[in-house]
Design a protein around this motif. Structure first.
Motif, PDB file in Angstrom:
ATOM      1  N   UNK A  75      58.037 -49.436 -15.141  1.00  0.00           N
ATOM      2  CA  UNK A  75      57.286 -50.315 -14.247  1.00  0.00           C
ATOM      3  C   UNK A  75      55.785 -50.077 -14.412  1.00  0.00           C
ATOM      4  N   UNK A  76      55.047 -51.140 -14.260  1.00  0.00           N
ATOM      5  CA  UNK A  76      53.592 -51.037 -14.293  1.00  0.00           C
ATOM      6  C   UNK A  76      53.092 -50.452 -12.976  1.00  0.00           C
ATOM      7  N   UNK A  77      51.804 -50.165 -12.918  1.00  0.00           N
ATOM      8  CA  UNK A  77      51.186 -49.683 -11.689  1.00  0.00           C
ATOM      9  C   UNK A  77      50.517 -50.846 -10.970  1.00  0.00           C
ATOM     10  N   UNK A  78      50.544 -50.825  -9.656  1.00  0.00           N
ATOM     11  CA  UNK A  78      49.891 -51.888  -8.891  1.00  0.00           C
ATOM     12  C   UNK A  78      48.419 -52.016  -9.258  1.00  0.00           C
ATOM     13  N   UNK A  79      47.765 -50.905  -9.539  1.00  0.00           N
ATOM     14  CA  UNK A  79      46.324 -50.948  -9.818  1.00  0.00           C
ATOM     15  C   UNK A  79      46.000 -51.630 -11.140  1.00  0.00           C
ATOM     16  N   UNK A  80      47.012 -51.847 -11.985  1.00  0.00           N
ATOM     17  CA  UNK A  80      46.788 -52.486 -13.279  1.00  0.00           C
ATOM     18  C   UNK A  80      46.888 -54.004 -13.215  1.00  0.00           C
ATOM     19  N   UNK A  81      47.205 -54.549 -12.029  1.00  0.00           N
ATOM     20  CA  UNK A  81      47.363 -55.999 -11.894  1.00  0.00           C
ATOM     21  C   UNK A  81      46.085 -56.632 -11.357  1.00  0.00           C
ATOM     22  N   UNK A  82      45.814 -57.838 -11.840  1.00  0.00           N
ATOM     23  CA  UNK A  82      44.641 -58.592 -11.440  1.00  0.00           C
ATOM     24  C   UNK A  82      45.034 -60.032 -11.154  1.00  0.00           C
ATOM     25  N   UNK A  83      44.336 -60.642 -10.211  1.00  0.00           N
ATOM     26  CA  UNK A  83      44.431 -62.081 -10.013  1.00  0.00           C
ATOM     27  C   UNK A  83      43.165 -62.687 -10.590  1.00  0.00           C
ATOM     28  N   UNK A  84      43.331 -63.704 -11.428  1.00  0.00           N
ATOM     29  CA  UNK A  84      42.217 -64.217 -12.215  1.00  0.00           C
ATOM     30  C   UNK A  84      42.156 -65.732 -12.076  1.00  0.00           C
ATOM     31  N   UNK A  85      40.973 -66.281 -12.257  1.00  0.00           N
ATOM     32  CA  UNK A  85      40.830 -67.726 -12.258  1.00  0.00           C
ATOM     33  C   UNK A  85      40.039 -68.143 -13.490  1.00  0.00           C
ATOM     34  N   UNK A  86      40.170 -69.422 -13.853  1.00  0.00           N
ATOM     35  CA  UNK A  86      39.427 -69.978 -14.968  1.00  0.00           C
ATOM     36  C   UNK A  86      39.547 -71.490 -14.966  1.00  0.00           C
TER      37      UNK A  86
END
Length: 424
Positions: free
Chosen positions: A376-387
């Motif tokens: 599993x990944x870490x929560x801190x490695x996730x980002x919400x991004x826009x473009x």
């Protein structure tokens, strides 16, 4: 919004007066100082005070926009204008109006803006007072009379005193209005209105740039291209602002466009969240900063703040755009036909808008998108991004430019593209 708080005014004005006194005392001992072009010594305490004021202005704009507050309404009892600075920030965080990542970015931008404005203002003040000092020396007098001046008398000489505050208003009110209206833009992006109205004050002080908008207010859809070049302030000392319209009953029968797209003053009017218009220096500021020998200081502060601003938020080597080599599904609200990010296009204006604990779906994302080995990944490695991307409809073959949001993890990639709004 018309004047600095008493505490900020006292701190910055006393700082300017004390540093001018120190300079005049040094110039009395060495007249060659009067022939140099430089700025006063930096005062980080005063800069911090200015940064807090500009940040508070932005927070007020954000808060008022999110509340859908009308300008004529009385402020709420808990209005952040009446709260101590730290409590105002915490209040907005608790209301879910301001996340930590948003505040960190806002704070970094406005610390830089305050530093730039202050250093250039210091150079301007020194240039103004030097004219008086040189004349005093050339007329055979000394500088002792300047050293005998009170703080207010000395500041009046350079347009910063209580009897002559025109320079103060020009520098600090313009920056405060820029911050306030940038905060409103942040609020509107968080809760998009149906339309926007350019609200200009119509009185004897109204400029030629804003008068057409005061006589005939502009009301256009949110996202109309007009707003990209007409976001207040439109000039120095501009008092105009933007109002969001959320009630369909308030919409006019026809959009009230300007009779002529009167341009803003050079360096003003750009939509603050599309680029770096309220972060970077104006060309006129760069010229003066070089003249006063403080451009190196400003560049050093920029690099320091940019490092702090991007640490942990850069999504590795994420670029400001990325090429789409295959069609990517985009979730649309209430739309049965499939829409995609068009193959062969680029997604531009990429920007992180939340990270780690600031993402509501972080736990689901960690569970739903494990790495190839099952870890599993870490929560801190996730980002919400826009473009911004070009979308096309798989059934109708229609295309449109739109803002899209997605989640991204350095070990997983980009997932769950969602339509946010159409861009005309």
């Amino acid at each position: 919004m018309n004047r600095l708080s008493a505490a900020a005014w006292l701190m910055i004005s006393e700082s300017a007066a004390n540093r001018l006194k120190d300079y005049i005392a040094a110039a009395e001992r060495n007249h060659d100082l009067l022939r140099t072009q430089k700025a006063l010594a930096a005062d980080w305490t005063a800069v911090s005070q200015a940064a807090q004021y500009f940040t508070r202005c932005a927070l007020m704009g954000l808060d008022h926009a999110v509340r859908h507050e009308e300008f004529a309404e009385a402020p709420a009892a808990e209005d952040i204008e009446n709260l101590p600075y730290a409590e105002a920030v915490e209040y907005l965080r608790k209301r879910s109006v301001l996340s930590k990542i948003d505040y960190d970015r806002l704070s970094a931008k406005l610390r830089f803006r305050a530093f730039t404005a202050s250093r250039i203002a210091d150079g301007d003040l020194l240039r103004r007072i030097n004219g008086e000092l040189v004349r005093a020396v050339e007329d055979g007098g000394g500088l002792k009379q300047f050293l005998r001046m009170t703080k207010d008398e000395l500041l009046d000489k350079v347009g910063m005193g209580p009897s002559s505050g025109w320079y103060w208003e020009t520098v600090y009110r313009t920056n405060a209005q820029t911050a306030y209206n940038a905060g409103r833009a942040m609020g509107f992006e968080k809760d998009p209105p149906l339309a926007l109205e350019l609200v200009a004050i119509d009185d004897a002080r109204t400029s030629d740039i804003c008068r057409p908008f005061a006589e005939k207010p502009v009301v256009l859809p949110y996202g109309d291209p007009f707003w990209q070049g007409h976001w207040p302030p439109l000039h120095l000392n501009c008092r105009s602002t933007i109002r969001g319209i959320y009630d369909p009953a308030e919409l006019p029968e026809g959009w009230r466009k300007p009779s002529a797209a009167d341009p803003a003053m050079e360096g003003f009017g750009a939509y603050p969240l599309d680029g770096s218009s309220w972060w970077e220096e104006l060309e006129s500021q760069v010229r003066r900063a070089k003249e006063y020998g403080v451009q190196g200081e400003i560049d050093a502060v920029r690099k320091m703040l940019e490092r702090n601003w991007t640490t942990g938020r850069s999504v590795g080597a994420m670029a400001r755009r990325f090429h789409v080599d295959i069609n990517k599904d985009v979730r649309m609200p209430d739309e049965e036909s499939p829409w995609y990010i068009k193959e062969g296009t680029e997604v531009t204006g990429v920007k992180v808008i939340a990270e780690g604990k600031g993402i509501r779906d972080r736990s689901r994302l960690v569970q739903q998108y494990p790495m190839q080995d099952g870890t599993l990944t870490s929560e801190k490695d996730w980002y919400k991004v826009r473009g911004t991307a070009i979308l096309y409809n798989g059934d109708t073959k229609q295309e449109m430019k739109a803002e899209v949001h997605w989640y991204q993890c350095k070990n997983i990639g980009k997932v769950e593209f969602k339509f946010k709004r159409k861009i005309d």
